[in-house]
Scaffold this motif. Structure first.
Motif, mmCIF file in Angstrom:
data_model
loop_
_atom_site.group_PDB
_atom_site.id
_atom_site.type_symbol
_atom_site.label_atom_id
_atom_site.label_comp_id
_atom_site.label_asym_id
_atom_site.label_seq_id
_atom_site.Cartn_x
_atom_site.Cartn_y
_atom_site.Cartn_z
ATOM 1 N N ILE A 11 0.839 -1.203 0.000
ATOM 2 C CA ILE A 11 0.000 0.000 0.000
ATOM 3 C C ILE A 11 0.870 1.248 0.000
ATOM 4 N N GLU A 12 1.915 1.278 0.833
ATOM 5 C CA GLU A 12 2.832 2.424 0.861
ATOM 6 C C GLU A 12 3.471 2.639 -0.506
ATOM 7 N N GLY A 13 3.884 1.555 -1.158
ATOM 8 C CA GLY A 13 4.482 1.654 -2.488
ATOM 9 C C GLY A 13 3.507 2.186 -3.515
ATOM 10 N N LEU A 14 2.256 1.750 -3.434
ATOM 11 C CA LEU A 14 1.247 2.243 -4.376
ATOM 12 C C LEU A 14 0.942 3.721 -4.146
ATOM 13 N N VAL A 15 0.885 4.138 -2.899
ATOM 14 C CA VAL A 15 0.648 5.556 -2.608
ATOM 15 C C VAL A 15 1.819 6.389 -3.123
ATOM 16 N N SER A 16 3.032 5.908 -2.942
ATOM 17 C CA SER A 16 4.206 6.599 -3.474
ATOM 18 C C SER A 16 4.127 6.681 -4.996
ATOM 19 N N ALA A 17 3.733 5.582 -5.635
ATOM 20 C CA ALA A 17 3.571 5.574 -7.095
ATOM 21 C C ALA A 17 2.473 6.543 -7.517
ATOM 22 N N LEU A 18 1.434 6.656 -6.711
ATOM 23 C CA LEU A 18 0.374 7.619 -7.006
ATOM 24 C C LEU A 18 0.929 9.029 -6.985
ATOM 25 N N GLY A 19 1.746 9.326 -5.994
ATOM 26 C CA GLY A 19 2.374 10.645 -5.924
ATOM 27 C C GLY A 19 3.205 10.941 -7.159
ATOM 28 N N LYS A 20 3.966 9.945 -7.612
ATOM 29 C CA LYS A 20 4.783 10.116 -8.822
ATOM 30 C C LYS A 20 3.900 10.290 -10.048
ATOM 31 N N ALA A 21 2.815 9.524 -10.137
ATOM 32 C CA ALA A 21 1.912 9.621 -11.290
ATOM 33 C C ALA A 21 1.217 10.977 -11.328
ATOM 34 N N LEU A 22 0.873 11.488 -10.148
ATOM 35 C CA LEU A 22 0.211 12.794 -10.104
ATOM 36 C C LEU A 22 1.200 13.918 -10.379
ATOM 37 N N GLY A 23 2.448 13.718 -9.947
ATOM 38 C CA GLY A 23 3.478 14.724 -10.168
ATOM 39 C C GLY A 23 3.028 16.081 -9.694
ATOM 40 N N ALA A 24 3.306 17.064 -10.474
ATOM 41 C CA ALA A 24 2.943 18.437 -10.125
ATOM 42 C C ALA A 24 1.714 18.897 -10.893
ATOM 43 N N GLN A 25 0.945 17.949 -11.435
ATOM 44 C CA GLN A 25 -0.196 18.329 -12.262
ATOM 45 C C GLN A 25 -1.339 18.973 -11.491
ATOM 46 N N GLY A 26 -1.360 18.829 -10.178
ATOM 47 C CA GLY A 26 -2.412 19.451 -9.387
ATOM 48 C C GLY A 26 -3.736 18.712 -9.436
ATOM 49 N N THR A 27 -3.727 17.452 -9.819
ATOM 50 C CA THR A 27 -4.948 16.653 -9.858
ATOM 51 C C THR A 27 -5.496 16.482 -8.448
ATOM 52 N N CYS A 41 -8.494 6.545 1.942
ATOM 53 C CA CYS A 41 -8.163 7.929 2.321
ATOM 54 C C CYS A 41 -7.045 7.950 3.348
ATOM 55 N N THR A 42 -7.095 7.041 4.301
ATOM 56 C CA THR A 42 -6.043 6.961 5.318
ATOM 57 C C THR A 42 -4.696 6.698 4.666
ATOM 58 N N ALA A 43 -4.665 5.782 3.709
ATOM 59 C CA ALA A 43 -3.410 5.477 3.016
ATOM 60 C C ALA A 43 -2.887 6.709 2.279
ATOM 61 N N ILE A 44 -3.775 7.433 1.625
ATOM 62 C CA ILE A 44 -3.359 8.618 0.862
ATOM 63 C C ILE A 44 -2.831 9.707 1.789
ATOM 64 N N VAL A 45 -3.541 9.985 2.887
ATOM 65 C CA VAL A 45 -3.100 11.079 3.767
ATOM 66 C C VAL A 45 -1.889 10.699 4.606
ATOM 67 N N SER A 46 -1.550 9.415 4.648
ATOM 68 C CA SER A 46 -0.374 9.010 5.419
ATOM 69 C C SER A 46 0.928 9.434 4.753
ATOM 70 N N ASP A 47 0.878 9.780 3.484
ATOM 71 C CA ASP A 47 2.068 10.217 2.749
ATOM 72 C C ASP A 47 1.962 11.714 2.489
ATOM 73 N N PRO A 48 2.790 12.525 3.138
ATOM 74 C CA PRO A 48 2.678 13.978 2.982
ATOM 75 C C PRO A 48 2.921 14.461 1.548
ATOM 76 N N GLN A 49 3.567 13.640 0.730
ATOM 77 C CA GLN A 49 3.805 14.018 -0.666
ATOM 78 C C GLN A 49 2.547 13.851 -1.519
ATOM 79 N N VAL A 50 1.581 13.089 -1.028
ATOM 80 C CA VAL A 50 0.375 12.772 -1.795
ATOM 81 C C VAL A 50 -0.882 13.343 -1.141
ATOM 82 N N SER A 51 -0.828 13.555 0.164
ATOM 83 C CA SER A 51 -2.033 13.915 0.917
ATOM 84 C C SER A 51 -2.710 15.174 0.380
ATOM 85 N N GLY A 52 -1.954 16.117 -0.117
ATOM 86 C CA GLY A 52 -2.536 17.353 -0.637
ATOM 87 C C GLY A 52 -3.424 17.147 -1.846
#
Length: 168
Positions: A11-27, A41-52
């Protein structure tokens, strides 16, 4: 995926990959969860690079909440106990419409234990994006226990979300 730590790492790896996929696009993301009860939602907000990227989450565990918060048709929701392709697609579309998100994910299913004639381990996942056909997946995990079914649903949902985010 039997070991809890192994699942957490995936799950942590997928959330990290999500952050990379989203990049700086502001999605911005919206998530409507039933059987997973906020785990995505908990998994997403657990990573400060993706939570926003998480614009909002809807926990719609009960049939009433699906109808009241997402305005799903009560007769349709009741006819399948809130678990079907159409309900998952309706949840994703409604989450998109009721948010400021660009991409909305939904999950609904039967995690167990067995009640009536429901299929334990049946999970529907849907994804909606403005201007695109919504996507749907159905999974038959089997009666693995609530925790295992929910964890598998989170992994499958995040995989779907990562794949779609990478297309944008």
């Amino acid at each position: 995926m039997t070991d809890r730590r192994e699942v957490e790492r995936e799950i942590e790896g997928l959330v990290s990959a999500l952050g990379k996929a989203l990049g700086a696009q502001g999605t911005r993301l919206a998530v409507a969860e039933s059987c997973t009860g906020g785990m995505i939602c908990t998994a997403i907000v657990s990573d400060p690079q993706v939570s926003g990227a998480l614009e909002r989450g809807f926990i719609v565990y009960s049939l009433d909440s699906k109808c009241e918060l997402l305005d799903l048709d009560r007769a349709e929701v009741e006819s399948c106990e809130g678990v079907s392709r159409d309900v998952s697609l309706g949840m994703a579309k409604a989450a998109l419409e009721r948010s400021h998100a660009d991409l909305a994910l939904s999950v609904t299913g039967f995690a167990g234990p067995q009640q009536d004639d429901e299929e334990v381990g049946l999970v529907h996942i849907a994804l909606a994006r403005d201007g695109a056909e919504p996507l749907h997946e159905v999974h038959h995990y089997g009666d693995l226990g609530r925790e295992a079914v929910c964890n598998r649903a989170v992994v499958s949902a995040l995989r779907m979300l990562v794949a779609e985010a990478a297309k944008a």
